[in-house]
Design a protein around this motif. Structure first.
Motif, mmCIF file in Angstrom:
data_model
loop_
_atom_site.group_PDB
_atom_site.id
_atom_site.type_symbol
_atom_site.label_atom_id
_atom_site.label_comp_id
_atom_site.label_asym_id
_atom_site.label_seq_id
_atom_site.Cartn_x
_atom_site.Cartn_y
_atom_site.Cartn_z
ATOM 1 N N TYR A 1 25.538 52.986 8.325
ATOM 2 C CA TYR A 1 26.828 53.630 8.085
ATOM 3 C C TYR A 1 27.015 53.902 6.589
ATOM 4 N N ARG B 1 24.840 56.855 5.574
ATOM 5 C CA ARG B 1 25.412 58.125 6.027
ATOM 6 C C ARG B 1 26.598 58.531 5.171
ATOM 7 N N ARG C 1 26.876 61.874 2.811
ATOM 8 C CA ARG C 1 27.970 62.847 2.954
ATOM 9 C C ARG C 1 28.691 63.060 1.635
#
Length: 79
Positions: free
Chosen positions: A69, A72, A76
């Protein structure tokens, strides 16, 4: 024999490296809030946490999930 896993972000990353990056990113207090296990909330340290995580598959899965997580989210934010 080398089994390349180009699509697996966990390939080649040790549990110690994952935990160290998570602690650097979140800090022990926030890490203990994300994953409520005693080794993160009461006198936390890398060695004691590693000992627990290596013996406890469900806790290791939670650490791996939070690590993915974090990766990611960082990916982003850099786009």
């Amino acid at each position: 024999m080398s089994d390349a896993q180009p699509g697996n972000p966990l390939h080649g990353v040790t549990l110690e490296a994952m935990l160290t990056r998570l602690v650097e990113h979140y800090g022990w207090d926030s890490l203990g809030e994300h994953i409520a296990i005693r080794c993160f909330t009461h006198e936390p340290s890398i060695p004691s946490s590693l000992k627990f995580l290596r013996r406890t598959p469900w806790a290791r899965e939670k650490v791996e999930s939070l690590y993915l997580y974090m990766l990611r989210t960082q990916a982003r934010n850099t786009k």
